[in-house]
Design an enzyme around this catalytic site. Structure first.
Site, short mmCIF file in Angstrom:
data_model
loop_
_atom_site.label_atom_id
_atom_site.label_comp_id
_atom_site.label_asym_id
_atom_site.label_seq_id
_atom_site.Cartn_x
_atom_site.Cartn_y
_atom_site.Cartn_z
N CYS A 2 -46.88 -47.67 -118.79
CA CYS A 2 -48.27 -47.46 -119.62
C CYS A 2 -48.76 -48.98 -119.66
O CYS A 2 -47.97 -50.08 -119.48
CB CYS A 2 -48.06 -47.27 -121.01
N ARG A 27 -49.19 -50.38 -112.57
CA ARG A 27 -47.94 -50.18 -113.30
C ARG A 27 -47.76 -48.81 -113.19
O ARG A 27 -46.57 -48.58 -113.57
CB ARG A 27 -48.16 -50.57 -114.70
N TRP A 74 -48.32 -43.30 -118.76
CA TRP A 74 -47.18 -42.95 -118.11
C TRP A 74 -46.41 -41.85 -118.77
O TRP A 74 -45.94 -42.43 -119.89
CB TRP A 74 -46.32 -43.97 -117.58
N ASN A 100 -47.17 -48.56 -125.46
CA ASN A 100 -46.29 -48.71 -124.46
C ASN A 100 -44.99 -48.63 -124.71
O ASN A 100 -44.47 -49.46 -125.78
CB ASN A 100 -46.61 -49.83 -123.71
N GLY A 101 -44.19 -47.86 -124.65
CA GLY A 101 -42.68 -47.74 -125.00
C GLY A 101 -42.39 -46.37 -125.49
O GLY A 101 -43.03 -45.26 -125.21
N GLU A 477 -32.97 -51.53 -98.24
CA GLU A 477 -34.47 -51.96 -98.61
C GLU A 477 -35.42 -51.27 -97.64
O GLU A 477 -36.49 -50.81 -98.36
CB GLU A 477 -34.65 -53.54 -98.52
N LYS A 481 -38.29 -48.62 -98.98
CA LYS A 481 -39.71 -48.94 -98.99
C LYS A 481 -40.44 -47.53 -98.21
O LYS A 481 -41.61 -47.05 -98.76
CB LYS A 481 -39.90 -49.82 -97.74
N GLU A 484 -40.48 -44.42 -100.91
CA GLU A 484 -41.36 -44.54 -102.20
C GLU A 484 -42.72 -44.59 -101.78
O GLU A 484 -43.30 -44.22 -102.71
CB GLU A 484 -41.09 -45.81 -102.94
N HIS A 500 -18.36 -39.85 -91.25
CA HIS A 500 -17.68 -39.13 -92.19
C HIS A 500 -18.39 -37.98 -93.05
O HIS A 500 -17.96 -37.93 -94.21
CB HIS A 500 -16.91 -40.24 -93.11
N LYS A 599 -44.79 -50.01 -111.72
CA LYS A 599 -44.51 -51.23 -111.07
C LYS A 599 -43.45 -51.79 -112.19
O LYS A 599 -42.53 -52.42 -111.83
CB LYS A 599 -45.59 -52.14 -111.15
O1 M6R Z 1 -39.58 -55.84 -111.87
P1 M6R Z 1 -38.34 -55.51 -111.33
O2 M6R Z 1 -37.97 -56.29 -110.13
O3 M6R Z 1 -37.29 -55.66 -112.39
O4 M6R Z 1 -38.25 -53.97 -110.97
C1 M6R Z 1 -37.25 -53.52 -110.39
C2 M6R Z 1 -37.43 -52.09 -109.70
O5 M6R Z 1 -38.29 -51.18 -110.52
C3 M6R Z 1 -38.37 -52.49 -108.42
O6 M6R Z 1 -37.72 -53.58 -107.56
C4 M6R Z 1 -38.77 -51.21 -107.59
O7 M6R Z 1 -37.53 -50.73 -106.91
C5 M6R Z 1 -39.80 -51.35 -106.55
N1 M6R Z 1 -40.86 -50.96 -106.86
C6 M6R Z 1 -39.52 -51.03 -105.08
O8 M6R Z 1 -40.23 -51.42 -104.37
#
Ligand code: M6R
Length: 604
Positions: A2, A27, A74, A100-101, A477, A481, A484, A500, A599
């Protein structure tokens, strides 16, 4: 998660709040709403879906006012809907709250309030807060909020608007971020800095349990017993322009392009000849005392941890382990006072990472935070903080934060190695760093290859990534990418592990991205590549330019320069980021705000 924005001051609150919410869209959210005090009454408008729905809905509604609060939700408790959107308001429509929370004890509180005659119209935990404020109201809103938060369990950032006190917003937080932007004749509150930057770069970070009253010309901060607190105003060196797309079709592409200059900036900030300028942060610490290093993070930052583990093993000759924060916080980590625990987080607000840090600290570790956001919660919890200097990262898919985190970890591993007398070939290693900016530049010459790759991927259901050693960490990584932002199912495997079990998933045309940069392992990786090719896989390789056999065995080969084996991530990351970004664009998806994602993940 949020986003909260609140405004009081000389401008139209509706405009500032909506602009701020737009800056917080990254976010992640599924509905939005706003409340203002107008002509002595509360006006609340909310809409499910994109913020644009709310903006369009408000076009014909007069909400001009100098005070207002807004929210992007959210969903946690209750589906995304107009009713469940924030702000929530009291039955007499005198008090409005955004949150938020998660209020963990909302159910018993709700039952008590229902018994007292309160009617709930939403399924949210937040509505409990507004009715609780109403039920506990003692004639003084500040004192009431101080009493209410004593009852709440869980996490919250709250902003409260009261018709009877329309000159101020009251806000408070626990485990969810909230900053106050200090302007002239206006003050703003927000979940994150980009929402404030158009109006001010002077910020006050609220700490857990602190309560603030925010008026047009005055901000006051109190502890939970309502003693006034002398707060520090910090100046953020981020500009409003950095938080715009600057001509790029999306933030992600812009942020990929920024990586080269960020690395340059970091090197000139952190290296002075052969000296590490951050050395003073460690001046009171004897780094020789540490026998083990823990690296803890989530998502992309966890993948940085994997690269960093390799750096500590190879360069500092130290024992290091990497853990996912949400696991670390609930397991026995055998921490003692000889443990250096490093927590990596772009936002500095990830709840799991912060909770893991608190646990490590309690158990006796020295805690080091690696983050991008000055003054974020993690910086206030950790013993030491090293910043990544990447500027605001708006796209949900992390790119420049990743490369800057890897670079900070590499620099720190060199520094640590030097301090404990293990650093070899220092000058050579520093000279190699100077070449990284070149590797991160986005070259246009590969455009045709990228469009061919995208053509292959856009209709794919699955895609696999493989690599050996440090290339496997890079593959993880790359897979995250692509997954997501393109919604293609991806997985990364150590190249030798496929046979395996997972090789059963390979069919005619299945795309496999092979990463190969390690001279000592490349022959084995190519053998695995051939095994896949023989079973019909469509091979896209990213490898050292000179690997002829890899090139000839692949359907598409992206040749890269490598400055040293250990720094190979800087050679392969840009092609992987571009593959993800272009695929998402081709599929017509929202590159910067992928579905279901946030985010900054401020809930467990
Ligand atoms: O703000 P942070 O680096 O703690 O966030 C961690 C993950 O949520 C963040 O790296 C997430 O995996 C990315 N959106 C991936 O691209």
């Amino acid at each position: 998660m949020c986003g909260i924005v609140g405004y009081v001051g000389k401008n139209n609150a509706k405009t500032v709040v909506l602009e701020g919410l737009e800056k917080l869209e990254y976010r992640g959210y599924d509905s939005a709403g706003i409340a203002v005090v107008k002509d002595g009454a509360l006006k609340v408008e909310k809409r499910c879906g994109k913020l644009q729905n709310l903006i369009e809905h408000l076009q014909t509604i007069d909400m001009s006012s100098d005070v207002g609060i807004g929210h992007t939700r959210w969903a946690t408790h209750g589906e995304p809907s107009d009713i469940n959107s924030h702000p929530h308001f009291s039955m007499d429509k005198k008090i409005a709250v955004v949150h938020n929370g998660i209020i963990e004890n909302y159910l018993p509180l709700k039952n008590e309030l229902i018994e007292k005659g309160y009617r709930f119209i939403s399924e949210t935990d937040t509505e409990v807060v507004v009715h609780l404020i109403d039920s506990m109201y003692n004639g003084d809103m500040l004192k009431t909020v101080a009493e209410v938060v004593k009852v709440l369990k869980g996490s919250y950032a709250l902003a409260i608007l009261d018709v009877n006190n329309p000159e101020e917003i009251i806000c408070t937080r626990k485990d969810s971020p909230l900053v106050i932007g200090i302007g002239e004749g206006e003050n703003i509150i927000a979940s994150d800095i980009p929402a404030l930057l158009k109006y001010t770069n002077k910020v006050v970070y609220l700490n857990d349990f602190e309560i603030a009253t925010v008026r047009k010309n005055k901000v006051e901060v109190f502890d939970k017993e309502l003693n006034a607190i002398q707060f520090e105003v910090k100046v953020v060196d981020w500009s409003y322009d950095q938080a715009t797309k600057n001509g790029f079709p999306n933030y992600m592409l812009k942020e990929i392009h920024e990586q080269s200059s960020i690395v340059q900036k970091m090197l000139s900030s952190y290296l002075n000849g052969g000296d590490f300028t951050f050395a003073n942060l460690f001046s009171t610490i004897d780094l020789k005392r540490y026998t083990k290093i823990h690296l803890v993070a989530c998502g992309t930052a966890y993948h940085v941890g994997l690269q960093a583990k390799y750096f500590f093993n190879e360069i500092s000759k130290m024992d290091a382990k990497v853990e996912i924060a949400s696991e670390y916080r609930y397991q026995n980590n055998f921490i003692d006072d000889r443990t250096l625990a490093i927590f990596i987080s772009q936002s500095g607000e990830t709840l799991d990472t912060i909770s893991a840090l608190k646990k490590a600290k309690e158990e006796g570790a020295t805690t080091l935070a690696i983050t991008n956001v000055v003054g974020s919660t993690i910086t206030r919890e950790a013993d030491i903080t090293l910043y990544t200097l990447a500027g605001p990262e708006i796209a949900v898919a992390s790119t420049k934060a990743y490369t800057s985190q890897v670079l900070v970890m590499y620099l720190f591993s060199l520094f640590l190695a030097e301090k404990i007398g293990k650093l070899e070939r220092k000058e050579e290693k520093i000279a190699e760093l100077k070449r990284l900016c070149e590797l991160l530049k986005v070259e246009n010459e590969d455009e045709i290859k990228f469009s061919e790759i995208v053509k292959k991927l856009e209709n794919a259901k699955d895609a696999f990534f493989i690599g050996r050693g440090i290339d496997y960490y890079s593959s993880l990584e790359g897979a995250l990418k692509l997954k997501e932002i393109s919604y293609i199912h991806t997985e990364a495997f150590p190249a030798g592990e496929l046979k395996h079990g997972s090789i059963a998933l390979i069919e005619e045309g299945t795309p496999v991205i092979v990463v190969g940069t390690q001279d000592n392992l490349i022959e084995k990786t190519i053998s695995n590549l051939k095994e896949l090719k023989a079973r019909g896989a469509y091979i896209i390789s990213i490898g050292k330019k000179e690997y002829e056999d890899m090139k000839n065995s692949s359907d598409i080969f992206i040749g890269v320069d490598v400055v040293s084996q250990i720094l190979s991530i800087f050679s392969v990351i840009v092609p992987m980021q571009l593959i993800a970004c272009y695929t998402s664009m081709k599929k017509g998806l929202d590159v910067d705000k992928p579905r279901n994602l946030a985010k900054s993940v401020t809930v467990e």
